[in-house]
Scaffold this active site. Structure first.
Site, mmCIF file in Angstrom:
data_model
loop_
_atom_site.group_PDB
_atom_site.id
_atom_site.type_symbol
_atom_site.label_atom_id
_atom_site.label_comp_id
_atom_site.label_asym_id
_atom_site.label_seq_id
_atom_site.Cartn_x
_atom_site.Cartn_y
_atom_site.Cartn_z
ATOM 1 N N LYS A 1 0.883 -1.248 0.050
ATOM 2 C CA LYS A 1 -0.131 0.093 -0.040
ATOM 3 C C LYS A 1 0.860 1.223 0.152
ATOM 4 C CE LYS A 1 -3.471 2.107 2.844
ATOM 5 N NZ LYS A 1 -4.621 1.896 4.044
ATOM 6 N N SER B 1 -9.366 2.026 3.221
ATOM 7 C CA SER B 1 -8.430 3.028 2.401
ATOM 8 C C SER B 1 -7.446 2.253 1.509
ATOM 9 C CB SER B 1 -7.574 3.961 3.293
ATOM 10 O OG SER B 1 -6.987 3.191 4.126
ATOM 11 N N SER C 1 -9.478 -0.316 7.244
ATOM 12 C CA SER C 1 -9.077 -0.327 5.787
ATOM 13 C C SER C 1 -8.248 -1.459 5.354
ATOM 14 C CB SER C 1 -8.163 0.952 5.749
ATOM 15 O OG SER C 1 -8.688 2.139 6.065
#
Length: 473
Positions: A75, A150, A174
């Site tokens: 990420k 996210s 997330s």
């Protein structure tokens, strides 16, 4: 179709039965054939160099590690040597050193493929990012649906086939949100179990780092290899539990159930019923703390002021650049009084202690709820900020209570809803019970099936997978 497990792939590389380079070349081909947009940057040459180093180690008779040759997407909230760190913003952030989780994966022989999209500064659950792009949820063959945030590109990278492990971070959900939205497995470790070093912070109180994989078997193996408390790699010692008989599952009376769409509730209820038929004990339990914790989260008295404090202290020049879907929601953070912030932290501790005491007194091993109360929405309906806010709140509402209550939590695929979108079953365990919860989820997986057997293949990828078993349920 059955994918080889991470354990199998790594074992073949470690013992010279296969090559990390071959694994990486397959990942590169899959990425090049994909139009899902999982990555902000994919570095094929760097992946090849890492794979070649793993293979050289194995050829010398040395052990490259329990994750040898396993491809990992990261990420873009994590610092990664050789890559810019944008955190979903309009311009790169100052350089950060790599932290615990990235260093651990490198040490264990994993191969990093690139950086996946994130919501700007991880402040959002839908997965939308107008700055750098929003990955495509592969389960809708026509519309561009939200991938969940996210960690927006994490689950998508798994289905793309360019990674076997995806790194995410989880403040209010997330990791679990994109895992549920895309039909994979995602695990939030107990807060503080793994250091969050090398990761841009959102909330110093609630941030965690963790993993997404296709199966619980894969996630449990990788977690045990990484986790200092699990004793590292003990090949062959990570056997699956023998069924769900004796497992005590609590179904809480909570808005996590009552506020979910009826079609989603039906899918999760059916999954829980299957576990009961397989020998688990399913118990209804009164836990008002779950709803209270959710209300406290949405009051914005913890995450928002902690996020704003970080920005003002470390990145003040980035504040005027925030997109409206982040900036306008952050606007009231500066008005939170110190007394309200401290009161929220104290209330969080009280609620957590109460939940843990109740679970212990009722001898509940884990709690079961839907992970998401709604299907991932099409991006077209999120054009208005009010619609985005409603969707964002809904997608957080199923996962933020576990974060607030210091529970570890995992989501695994439960089925498809009436729109053909994945539905997640969330299991929540007590703080520090990470290994026990993973063992429980590993016992659940053979009953429900893996994502391929339970859900089938995402429509956007149907031509890239061999014919698999029909989706059950």
């Amino acid at each position: 179709m059955r994918r080889p497990s991470i354990r199998q792939v790594a074992s073949d590389v470690r013992h010279g039965r296969d090559a990390a380079r071959r694994e990486v070349e397959a990942a590169i081909r899959r990425h090049e054939a994909s139009d899902l947009g999982a990555y902000i940057v994919f570095d094929a040459e760097a992946a090849r160099r890492q794979a070649d180093a793993v293979d050289r180690t194995a050829s010398l008779g040395e052990d490259p590690g329990p994750l040898a040759g396993i491809t990992v997407s990261v990420k873009d909230l994590y610092a990664l040597d050789g890559y810019p760190l944008r955190a979903g913003t309009k311009r790169p952030l100052p350089a950060w050193p790599e932290g615990f989780l990235v260093r651990a994966l490198r040490r264990l022989g994993a191969v990093i493929t690139g950086k996946t999209h994130t919501v700007e500064f991880a402040f959002g659950a839908v997965g939308l990012n107008p700055n750098t792009g929003t990955p495509v949820n592969p389960w809708d063959p026509v519309e561009h649906r939200a991938p969940g945030g996210s960690s927006a590109g994490a689950g998508v990278s798994l289905w793309e086939g360019s990674a076997r492990i995806a790194l995410g971070s989880d403040t209010g959900g997330s990791i679990r949100i994109p895992a549920s939205a895309t039909g994979v497995v995602g695990f939030r470790p107990t807060t503080g179990r793994w250091p969050t070093t090398g990761v841009v912070p959102l909330s110093t109180t609630l941030d965690t780092v963790g993993l997404l994989t296709h199966t619980v078997e894969d996630l449990r193996y990788a977690f045990r290899a990484i986790d200092p408390l699990a004793g590292g790699d003990r090949e062959g010692a990570d056997s699956a539990p023998e069924g769900v008989s004796g497992l005590r599952i609590g179904v809480p009376a909570s808005r996590l159930w009552t506020d979910a769409d009826s079609g989603i509730v039906a899918v999760v209820e059916r999954a829980v019923a299957e576990l009961g038929e397989a020998g688990a004990t399913v118990l209804e339990i009164d836990l008002p703390e779950l709803d209270e914790a959710g209300e406290r989260y949405f009051a914005g008295e913890i995450v928002q002021p902690e996020f704003l404090e970080f920005l003002e202290r470390e990145l003040p020049e980035w504040i005027p650049l925030l997109h409206a879907i982040v900036g306008k929601r952050l606007g009231a953070a500066g008005k939170v009084r110190a007394l309200d912030y401290v009161a929220a932290l104290q209330q969080r501790r009280r609620l957590s202690a109460s939940v843990h005491a109740r679970m212990a007194s009722e001898r509940i091993d884990c709690l079961a709820t839907p992970t998401l109360p709604i299907a991932p929405p099409p991006l077209a309906v999120l054009a208005r900020l009010a619609a985005y806010r409603d969707a964002n709140r809904a997608m957080l509402s199923g996962t933020c209570p576990a974060s607030m209550l210091d529970l570890c939590a995992i989501t695994l695929p439960a089925g498809l809803d009436d729109e053909g979108m994945p539905v997640g079953l969330q299991l929540m365990g007590p703080a520090g019970g990470d290994l026990a919860l993973l063992a429980q989820a590993a016992a659940v997986e053979p009953v429900l099936g893996t994502n391929l057997s339970r859900l089938g293949t995402p429509p956007r990828l149907s031509d890239r997978y061999d014919s698999g078993p029909e989706a059950r349920g």
